[in-house]
Design a protein around this motif. Structure first.
Motif, PDB file in Angstrom:
ATOM      1  N   MET A   1      17.587 -40.236   9.024  1.00  0.00           N
ATOM      2  CA  MET A   1      17.420 -38.758   8.466  1.00  0.00           C
ATOM      3  C   MET A   1      16.376 -37.932   9.039  1.00  0.00           C
ATOM      4  O   MET A   1      16.384 -36.761   9.323  1.00  0.00           O
ATOM      5  N   SER A   2      15.229 -38.711   9.395  1.00  0.00           N
ATOM      6  CA  SER A   2      14.148 -37.919  10.154  1.00  0.00           C
ATOM      7  C   SER A   2      14.375 -37.510  11.515  1.00  0.00           C
ATOM      8  O   SER A   2      14.046 -36.092  11.935  1.00  0.00           O
ATOM      9  N   ARG A   3      15.208 -38.264  12.014  1.00  0.00           N
ATOM     10  CA  ARG A   3      15.641 -37.727  13.358  1.00  0.00           C
ATOM     11  C   ARG A   3      16.361 -36.617  13.290  1.00  0.00           C
ATOM     12  O   ARG A   3      16.145 -35.553  14.206  1.00  0.00           O
ATOM     13  N   ILE A   4      17.195 -36.427  12.294  1.00  0.00           N
ATOM     14  CA  ILE A   4      18.333 -35.430  12.376  1.00  0.00           C
ATOM     15  C   ILE A   4      17.370 -34.196  12.170  1.00  0.00           C
ATOM     16  O   ILE A   4      17.391 -33.018  12.777  1.00  0.00           O
ATOM     17  N   GLU A   5      16.247 -34.070  11.135  1.00  0.00           N
ATOM     18  CA  GLU A   5      15.594 -33.078  10.681  1.00  0.00           C
ATOM     19  C   GLU A   5      14.629 -32.445  11.948  1.00  0.00           C
ATOM     20  O   GLU A   5      14.505 -31.422  12.103  1.00  0.00           O
ATOM     21  N   ILE A   6      14.153 -33.463  12.653  1.00  0.00           N
ATOM     22  CA  ILE A   6      13.162 -33.121  13.792  1.00  0.00           C
ATOM     23  C   ILE A   6      13.987 -32.474  14.897  1.00  0.00           C
ATOM     24  O   ILE A   6      13.560 -31.379  15.548  1.00  0.00           O
TER      25      ILE A   6
ATOM     26  N   ARG B   1       1.815 -44.772  -5.423  1.00  0.00           N
ATOM     27  CA  ARG B   1       1.407 -44.148  -4.232  1.00  0.00           C
ATOM     28  C   ARG B   1       2.777 -43.646  -3.505  1.00  0.00           C
ATOM     29  O   ARG B   1       2.824 -42.611  -2.767  1.00  0.00           O
ATOM     30  N   GLU B   2       3.799 -44.404  -3.556  1.00  0.00           N
ATOM     31  CA  GLU B   2       5.046 -44.270  -2.815  1.00  0.00           C
ATOM     32  C   GLU B   2       5.780 -43.046  -3.425  1.00  0.00           C
ATOM     33  O   GLU B   2       6.291 -42.362  -2.645  1.00  0.00           O
ATOM     34  N   MET B   3       5.741 -42.977  -4.712  1.00  0.00           N
ATOM     35  CA  MET B   3       6.226 -42.035  -5.504  1.00  0.00           C
ATOM     36  C   MET B   3       5.414 -40.509  -5.190  1.00  0.00           C
ATOM     37  O   MET B   3       6.276 -39.375  -5.088  1.00  0.00           O
ATOM     38  N   THR B   4       4.348 -40.575  -5.168  1.00  0.00           N
ATOM     39  CA  THR B   4       3.492 -39.417  -4.569  1.00  0.00           C
ATOM     40  C   THR B   4       3.829 -38.651  -3.421  1.00  0.00           C
ATOM     41  O   THR B   4       4.003 -37.819  -3.221  1.00  0.00           O
ATOM     42  N   LEU B   5       3.900 -39.854  -2.328  1.00  0.00           N
ATOM     43  CA  LEU B   5       4.176 -39.596  -0.994  1.00  0.00           C
ATOM     44  C   LEU B   5       5.474 -39.043  -0.999  1.00  0.00           C
ATOM     45  O   LEU B   5       5.842 -38.174  -0.233  1.00  0.00           O
ATOM     46  N   SER B   6       6.441 -39.624  -1.756  1.00  0.00           N
ATOM     47  CA  SER B   6       7.969 -38.915  -1.720  1.00  0.00           C
ATOM     48  C   SER B   6       7.989 -37.281  -2.474  1.00  0.00           C
ATOM     49  O   SER B   6       8.511 -36.681  -1.798  1.00  0.00           O
ATOM     50  N   LYS B   7       7.178 -37.433  -3.310  1.00  0.00           N
ATOM     51  CA  LYS B   7       6.981 -35.961  -3.980  1.00  0.00           C
ATOM     52  C   LYS B   7       6.338 -34.996  -2.848  1.00  0.00           C
ATOM     53  O   LYS B   7       7.029 -33.813  -2.764  1.00  0.00           O
ATOM     54  N   LYS B   8       5.364 -35.286  -2.272  1.00  0.00           N
ATOM     55  CA  LYS B   8       4.813 -34.533  -1.145  1.00  0.00           C
ATOM     56  C   LYS B   8       5.630 -34.295  -0.116  1.00  0.00           C
ATOM     57  O   LYS B   8       5.794 -33.078   0.528  1.00  0.00           O
ATOM     58  N   HIS B   9       6.492 -35.316   0.275  1.00  0.00           N
ATOM     59  CA  HIS B   9       7.514 -35.195   1.314  1.00  0.00           C
ATOM     60  C   HIS B   9       8.526 -34.200   1.209  1.00  0.00           C
ATOM     61  O   HIS B   9       9.077 -33.114   1.795  1.00  0.00           O
ATOM     62  N   LYS B  10       8.921 -34.140  -0.362  1.00  0.00           N
ATOM     63  CA  LYS B  10       9.968 -33.229  -0.704  1.00  0.00           C
ATOM     64  C   LYS B  10       9.429 -31.688  -0.767  1.00  0.00           C
ATOM     65  O   LYS B  10      10.004 -31.051  -0.401  1.00  0.00           O
ATOM     66  N   PHE B  11       7.964 -31.673  -1.276  1.00  0.00           N
ATOM     67  CA  PHE B  11       7.354 -30.453  -1.134  1.00  0.00           C
ATOM     68  C   PHE B  11       7.380 -29.864   0.229  1.00  0.00           C
ATOM     69  O   PHE B  11       7.553 -28.626   0.275  1.00  0.00           O
ATOM     70  N   VAL B  12       6.814 -30.621   1.387  1.00  0.00           N
ATOM     71  CA  VAL B  12       6.834 -29.998   2.388  1.00  0.00           C
ATOM     72  C   VAL B  12       8.195 -29.534   3.200  1.00  0.00           C
ATOM     73  O   VAL B  12       8.006 -28.427   3.628  1.00  0.00           O
ATOM     74  N   LYS B  13       9.141 -30.377   2.576  1.00  0.00           N
ATOM     75  CA  LYS B  13      10.590 -30.135   2.911  1.00  0.00           C
ATOM     76  C   LYS B  13      11.108 -28.756   2.464  1.00  0.00           C
ATOM     77  O   LYS B  13      11.459 -27.763   3.159  1.00  0.00           O
ATOM     78  N   TYR B  14      10.914 -28.533   1.259  1.00  0.00           N
ATOM     79  CA  TYR B  14      11.289 -27.175   0.426  1.00  0.00           C
ATOM     80  C   TYR B  14      10.174 -26.262   1.130  1.00  0.00           C
ATOM     81  O   TYR B  14      10.724 -24.960   1.247  1.00  0.00           O
ATOM     82  N   LEU B  15       9.236 -26.452   1.425  1.00  0.00           N
ATOM     83  CA  LEU B  15       8.248 -25.431   1.926  1.00  0.00           C
ATOM     84  C   LEU B  15       8.430 -24.788   3.531  1.00  0.00           C
ATOM     85  O   LEU B  15       8.917 -23.781   3.619  1.00  0.00           O
TER      86      LEU B  15
END
Length: 469
Positions: free
Chosen positions: A366-371, A5-19
């Motif tokens: 890191m999330s703070r930086i992104e937002i 589940r964590e790996m799936t969330l990580s992949k989704k998170h990366k996909f959203v970032k690249y999108l």
């Protein structure tokens, strides 16, 4: 199951970032063309017009001469006031695409942006998302939409910083030395101030000699530095032989006091902290600092606990070295125009080094930086759209409306005529006319022009009107 589940969330998170990254990159490129079209001047400055003029001359005549401000009595002048790197880039794009020099310059800027992003992605992979957001800040939105050589200069700075990192890590391998040579020459070809890298290379040579003596690494550094210096000297010598000056014209010292230069430099640097607008404004600066404070309260006490990567340090020292170099040039020449065009290349690299260090903290940080960066990017786009809207409403013209308005009466101008105080756009519309700008006319008078050009028609350009003498 939890791991999956964590790996799936990580992949989704990366996909959203690249999108999101892809969307921002598409908006950045769209901004270049949309802003250029709706801005009444097409984001073309007097310097830009010179770039477009020589680009057209190279395309039409295979010549590095144009008819802008020649020596009195001559019909053309060798282009040396700025390096030829940016005009040659425009020419290559124009030949490949068959576009006008104006649109070729915008395509050229988009390519430089993509090349810079490619270099960042190659080094930081999925973390590159945060760095790419920086190109959406106000200063870079304005630089990339303008016909400025700084677009190529920024790419070359990033390339040089990465090349320095590879040089150190590979113990001066042949590939890393080639990258140093190419990036250093590109820096000089896009802006003469690129000579500042000579001092960075000198520092590396002295440091290497102190630590390991006259080793293979030190000798290779010395050889590559000599090659770079030779290229710069030969280029400036060609300028001198063609114009009598190393950079085309005698650049007079300004009348500004040193204190004024330092004050303008500080205000310019503070303007880079505004982030949402490409200039200093106290209230915008205060708002930007407050927003940064909200996101990073209680965070900076941990800042020195983790060191930057070597690449982060290369970004910092290259950016800081350039910043100090232009300050020294400003103090020596009393030049005080420290706007975003001159400072943004340095502050981008320093910002990269700052982010490189912050990325070594935990994911929450890191999330703070992104937002935070996303908010600044959105605000920067808002400011850029507002500026274009105000410009269009005030002038009531797009770039092509303005060009059509200017070009209305140019057909009546005879070839080889002389135009005094020309509109900047005429320089790349008309290729068979001699131009004398206002600054040049401060050194000569009308009688001297008549005496040196007795058989040529002399015309004063005022708005859309051409007054014959």
């Amino acid at each position: 199951m939890k791991f999956y589940r964590e790996m799936t969330l990580s992949k989704k998170h990366k996909f959203v970032k690249y999108l999101v990254c892809g969307i921002i990159l598409a908006l950045l490129i769209a901004n270049i063309f949309v802003k250029s079209y709706f801005h009444h001047d097409g984001r073309v400055s007097p310097d830009s017009a010179e770039y477009l003029s020589i680009s057209k001359s190279i395309l039409d005549n295979n010549s590095f001469y144009n008819k802008s401000n020649p020596i009195l009595g001559e019909n053309e002048s060798y282009f040396a006031i700025w390096p030829l790197g940016y005009p040659l880039s425009i020419v290559i794009i124009s030949k490949l695409t068959k576009l006008s020099v104006f649109w070729s310059s915008k395509v050229c800027n988009a390519i430089f942006l993509l090349l810079s992003v490619f270099l960042i992605i190659r080094e930081y992979r999925e973390k590159s998302y945060v760095f790419i957001l920086c190109f959406g800040l106000a200063s870079y939105l304005f630089i990339y939409s303008s016909t400025y050589s700084e677009t190529g200069f920024i790419f070359s700075l990033i390339y040089f910083s990465i090349a320095i990192n590879k040089l150190i890590s590979s113990n001066a391998s042949s590939i890393s030395l080639c990258n140093i040579l190419i990036s250093s020459c590109l820096l000089f070809l896009y802006r003469y101030v690129g000579v500042f890298i000579d001092f960075i290379l000198l520092f590396l040579i002295l440091k290497s000699f102190k630590n390991i003596g006259l080793s293979r690494y030190t000798i290779r550094l010395i050889v590559i530095s000599i090659l770079i210096l030779t290229f710069q000297i030969v280029y400036l010598l060609v300028n001198f032989l063609n114009t009598g000056s190393l950079t085309g014209i005698a650049r007079p010292f300004s009348v500004n006091e040193v204190w004024d230069v330092l004050k303008e430099f500080v205000l310019g640097v503070l303007g880079e902290f505004v982030l949402v607008a490409p200039y200093y404004n106290f209230y915008l600066l205060l708002g930007s600092l407050l927003l940064l404070g909200v996101f990073f309260t209680n965070s900076f006490k941990y800042f020195n606990k983790k060191a930057s990567s070597r690449l982060g340090k290369c970004f910092f020292y290259t950016g800081f070295g350039y910043l100090i170099f232009i300050l020294i040039i400003g103090v020596l020449t009393h030049f005080s125009e420290f706007n975003y065009r001159f400072l943004a290349p340095a502050t981008l690299l320093i910002l990269f080094s700052f982010i490189d260090k912050l990325l070594r903290f935990n994911m929450i940080f890191m999330s703070r930086i992104e937002i935070c960066l996303l908010i600044f990017v959105v605000l920067s786009f808002g400011f850029s759209i507002r500026e274009s809207k105000i410009s269009y409403e005030y002038h009531g013209k797009t770039y092509f409306d303005k060009l059509s308005y200017i070009s209305r009466n140019v057909n009546a101008i005879a070839p080889n005529s002389i135009i005094l105080k020309p509109n900047k756009h005429l320089k790349y519309i008309l290729s068979d006319v001699i131009f004398f700008d206002s600054w040049y006319l401060n050194t000569i008078n009308l009688e001297q022009i008549k005496c040196n050009y007795p058989d040529q028609e002399i015309i004063l350009n005022r708005g859309n009107h051409f007054i014959k003498y």
